[in-house]
Enzyme design. Sequence first.
Site, short mmCIF file in Angstrom:
data_model
loop_
_atom_site.label_atom_id
_atom_site.label_comp_id
_atom_site.label_asym_id
_atom_site.label_seq_id
_atom_site.Cartn_x
_atom_site.Cartn_y
_atom_site.Cartn_z
NE ARG A 206 -3.87 -0.30 0.25
CZ ARG A 206 -5.07 -0.47 0.58
NH1 ARG A 206 -5.07 -1.32 1.56
NH2 ARG A 206 -6.34 0.59 0.51
NE ARG B 76 -9.39 9.59 -2.84
CZ ARG B 76 -10.61 9.96 -2.70
NH1 ARG B 76 -10.83 11.08 -3.08
NH2 ARG B 76 -11.52 9.35 -2.07
CG ASP C 75 -9.38 -1.41 -3.91
OD1 ASP C 75 -8.76 -1.20 -3.18
OD2 ASP C 75 -10.35 -2.24 -4.01
CE1 TYR D 39 -13.58 -5.45 2.20
CE2 TYR D 39 -11.74 -6.90 1.27
CZ TYR D 39 -12.11 -6.55 2.47
OH TYR D 39 -11.48 -6.06 2.89
NE ARG E 31 -6.35 6.08 2.40
CZ ARG E 31 -6.71 5.20 3.42
NH1 ARG E 31 -8.31 5.35 3.71
NH2 ARG E 31 -6.52 4.07 3.67
#
Length: 340
Positions: free
Chosen positions: A23, A36, A72, A147, A27
């Site tokens: 990752r 973003r 993703d 998910y 962020r």
Amino acid sequence: MNTRFLDACWGKPVDRTPVWLMRQAGRYLPEYMAVRSKCTFLELCKTPELAAEVSIQPVDYLGVDAAIMFSDILTPVEPMGMKLDFVPGPVFENPIRSMADVEKLRIPQMEQDVPYVLETIKILRRELAGKVPLIGFGGAPFTLACYMVEGKGSKDFAQIKRMMYAAPEVYTALMEKITTMSMEYLNAQIAAGAQCIQIFDTWGGILSPADYERYVLPHTVRLINGLNRMETPIIHFVKGSGAMLNTVKKAGGDVMGLDWHVNLGAARDLIGPQMAVQGNLDPTVLYATPEIIEREVKRVLAENADRPGHIFNLGHGILPTVPPAHAKFMVECVHRLSQK
Ligand code: CP3
């Protein structure tokens, strides 16, 4: 071209231990937040120029030995016919609960349904030429199924486990469909230029070792066996797999990802020298002072004890509130302390 990462994947000796961070595009980086802030997460994934830009940001800033394409694990699930949103965690409006739901799922045509992923890879290969190799990735069938059935993240995974135990025919049909999709998706990434593939099984560790072997392993084996991987090493990361490394090893692949609950040296003794390993610093160590970060990097390197086939990484993804300078310092420590 820096081949340290690919050499280590194949178990070859290297001048210093390669390092990247799961990752790493994300962020915690102000440069990522700047891009973003102008679009949604899904728009970012679907705009190859921007996805490539944020994939390269950590390579330039951190000095890591590999890039991972920005996307993703759920990107290819949307064109299977599932409405996807990120808030910021993933949410599916219509979770899979029945055989009829499974039957409605389609296998995407990769060139038509996820062209932006393949285009991102092509741009990245051009822009990374002479720098570092490019990692493509996908979710393992079980993590994607979690998910798709839960509809979002979960604490107890009651829905997917209920399906697994109480409606095994639905569960198996779903896993088979996801596995077929994943095989085509990852092969399309390899064809587009991905030089390594990481399979993320973030939730494989929520099962007992016996259930992992019965309900997950056969599908992951079929996936890995179906990949065109002559020159493309496969990293298989099952979070929480410390108590079942022998079983996870049976899935195949070239590199086993390890989380921080295992001693890396003990894990290597168990797995044997024919498989490389990746890991396994606790991601929260990046909140610590430089002294502690250096001590912990040193400890992980010492556990590996100079064996070839070690890729340094965190034991899971970098956390969004980590100071970027700490991540950069960690990368410097790995290179400095492992220099031959
Ligand atoms: O590694 C990289 O830098 C490449 C990008 C990448 C993302 N997701 C971007 C992302 C990768 C490899 C992933 C994999 C992923 N996605 C996994 C497996 C790895 C893991 O962390 O266990 C999982 C389980 C997901 C599902 C997912 N996507 C979650 C749970 C979330 C929300 C919470 C979180 O961890 O960020 C996402 C959203 C997501 N994926 C973001 C990013 C940068 C944040 C979205 C935003 O910018 O708002």
